[in-house]
Design an enzyme around this catalytic site. Structure first.
Site, short mmCIF file in Angstrom:
data_model
loop_
_atom_site.label_atom_id
_atom_site.label_comp_id
_atom_site.label_asym_id
_atom_site.label_seq_id
_atom_site.Cartn_x
_atom_site.Cartn_y
_atom_site.Cartn_z
N LYS A 263 -51.01 -74.45 42.10
CA LYS A 263 -51.21 -74.99 40.76
C LYS A 263 -50.04 -74.53 39.90
O LYS A 263 -50.04 -73.43 39.38
CB LYS A 263 -52.54 -74.49 40.18
CG LYS A 263 -53.13 -75.34 39.05
CD LYS A 263 -52.28 -75.48 37.80
CE LYS A 263 -52.23 -74.20 36.99
NZ LYS A 263 -51.48 -74.41 35.69
N GLU B 266 -50.03 -60.50 39.40
CA GLU B 266 -48.78 -60.05 38.79
C GLU B 266 -48.87 -60.46 37.34
O GLU B 266 -48.74 -61.62 36.99
CB GLU B 266 -47.59 -60.69 39.50
CG GLU B 266 -46.27 -60.01 39.15
CD GLU B 266 -45.48 -60.75 38.09
OE1 GLU B 266 -45.56 -60.32 36.91
OE2 GLU B 266 -44.82 -61.73 38.43
N CYS C 12 -41.10 -61.82 32.54
CA CYS C 12 -42.09 -60.75 32.44
C CYS C 12 -41.48 -59.37 32.62
O CYS C 12 -42.11 -58.36 32.29
CB CYS C 12 -43.21 -60.96 33.46
SG CYS C 12 -42.61 -61.08 35.16
N GLU D 278 -45.55 -58.10 24.09
CA GLU D 278 -44.52 -58.80 24.84
C GLU D 278 -44.00 -59.96 24.01
O GLU D 278 -44.73 -60.88 23.67
CB GLU D 278 -45.11 -59.30 26.16
CG GLU D 278 -44.10 -59.81 27.15
CD GLU D 278 -44.71 -60.12 28.50
OE1 GLU D 278 -43.96 -60.13 29.50
OE2 GLU D 278 -45.93 -60.38 28.58
#
Length: 459
Positions: free
Chosen positions: A156, A231, A265, A362
């Site tokens: 996906k 992750e 990330c 973040e």
């Protein structure tokens, strides 16, 4: 059936319109993957390896075409997109080799009339959900080990960047990998997550994305005690100690911080610099950052492309305005930063303190907040003062200082004088709320394997 419009973040133009996969079609895709698993799992490991090598060759042959797709749907500079394709290939190559190395073993039995054998078997059908920022690399490091282990996989991709995954799957089929052994669906993360976690014929879920979504998937998967690899989010610190090579530190800060316009990330989110060298580091960093060319990824010499969408732009501007409110100083004016559309010029923020959002959230954008420190242990404390533990960086030329920092940083991926530590042959993953499980290296195939042992009575 509703439609998905895939747009170019540089221009806002619609690249392609796709049909969302219906619930019935998702269920049917999983069913076919389940049936394919019954035969794929028994394909000889050397044959699976051979098919992965053929797939790798096709990806290499279509390198520029895939890079163009990455730039079109994600905005990444074309040269950087080519590098991502190479990175994706490295995972396919690595797991083509590892397919033949899923070794079992024999162990001494506890009595002389027994023999004990340990084997590795594929988990089953895998449901994979990946983000938009690395549409080739994030999916191949799930596809390749799954197929190498003998699993089948339903992918996906992110709705912002599905075209790269579609083409990779097509190339896998051209290589001879059975169509139902590797397939894709077009769906929202919520819908795909529901199917992958609730369907009993999906045996493993692997996800790369935010910690919040990861927690929901873990909770949903727990209902069936389903195998998961996560992750998740990052908030990478970068420490520049007083004995660092400043030029090297600046160069590698740029490499880490501004790759994909800061939308990774593991990019440096918080920079801590010793006060003895802070002024020199900040001056060199500002000069290097201001030299980065911003624009459409296909334009020559562009180093920083657009952010993925308007929401991403708003978040970065929010962090910038918050930093100003808390006393931060921008290396260029706010008016100069805003270029219109999804483009922002990269900026260094100095006079930073721990109260700013950028030091706790973040950012996912092209800003580099720099905070000065005098005591190394304080810098390490600040670096670890987060629920995240994915990646961290530090710069020092003293091996004792370096080992001390390394031993005290609570992160799964650490770069010492290195702003780009990721590699297919190294285990990638985080600590704390940055997830669990590893991707890459010999560790990366283990989550796709079950351990079974056989005790044989000899008398």
């Amino acid at each position: 059936m509703s439609k998905l419009e895939v747009t170019n973040p540089s221009t806002g133009e619609v690249i392609q319109t796709l049909d969302f996969t219906s619930d019935e079609a998702i269920t049917a895709t999983i069913e076919r993957a389940y049936k394919a698993f019954k035969s794929w799992r028994h394909v000889d490991a050397h044959e699976r390896a051979s098919l992965l090598w053929k797939w790798s060759s096709l990806i290499k042959a279509h390198r520029d075409d895939l890079a163009r797709l990455i730039t079109l749907e994600g905005g990444k500079p074309f040269k950087e997109a080519q590098g991502e394709v190479d990175y994706a290939v490295s995972y396919v190559d690595w797991y083509a080799e590892e397919a033949k190395r899923t070794y079992g073993r024999t162990i001494p039995a506890n009595t002389p009339d027994k023999k004990i054998i340990i084997d590795k078997f594929p988990v089953g059908v895998v449901g994979a959900i990946t983000p938009w920022n690395f549409p080739a690399a994030m999916i191949t490091r799930k596809m390749a080990p799954a197929l190498a282990a003998g699993c089948t996989i339903v992918c996906k991709p992110a709705t912002q960047t599905p075209l790269t995954t579609i083409r990779l799957v097509e190339l896998a089929h051209e290589a001879g990998i059975p169509e139902d052994a590797i397939s894709y669906i077009i769906a929202s993360g919520k819908d795909a997550g529901k199917h992958f976690t609730e369907n009993t014929k999906v045996h493993k879920v692997t996800f790369t994305g935010s910690t919040g979504v990861g927690k929901k998937l873990i909770a949903q998967a727990s209902e069936q005690v389903k195998n998961v690899t996560m992750e998740l989010g990052g908030l990478a610190p970068l420490i520049v100690h007083k004995d660092a090579d400043i030029e090297k530190a600046v160069e590698q800060t740029i490499a880490s911080k501004f790759r994909n316009a800061g939308q990774t990330c593991i990019c440096a989110n918080r920079i801590y610099v010793h006060e003895d060298i802070a002024e020199a580091y900040e001056q060199q960093l500002i000069e290097a950052v201001h030299a980065l060319k911003v624009g459409d990824g296909f334009d020559q010499d562009v180093k920083v492309g657009p952010l993925i969408n308007e929401g991403a732009v708003e978040k970065v501007l929010d962090h910038i305005n918050d930093a100003i409110t808390h006393g931060g100083e921008l290396s260029r004016s706010l008016e100069d930063i805003k270029m219109g559309g999804n483009f922002l010029k990269p900026v260094v923020i100095t006079n930073v303190n721990q109260n700013m959002k950028a030091m706790h959230e973040e950012t996912f954008g092209p800003i580099a907040p720099v905070m000065r420190y005098s005591d190394l242990d304080t810098a390490i404390k600040y670096a670890n003062d987060t629920e995240f533990g994915l990646a961290a960086y530090f710069f020092t030329n003293d091996y004792r200082t370096g080992l001390y920092i390394y031993n005290h940083l609570d992160y799964g991926v650490v770069g010492w004088n290195d702003g780009g530590p990721s590699a297919a042959h190294a285990p990638f993953g985080g600590m704390k709320e940055s997830g669990y499980g590893r991707e890459g290296a010999i560790e990366g195939i283990e989550p796709y394997l079950e351990t079974k042992y056989l005790s044989i009575g000899l008398e």
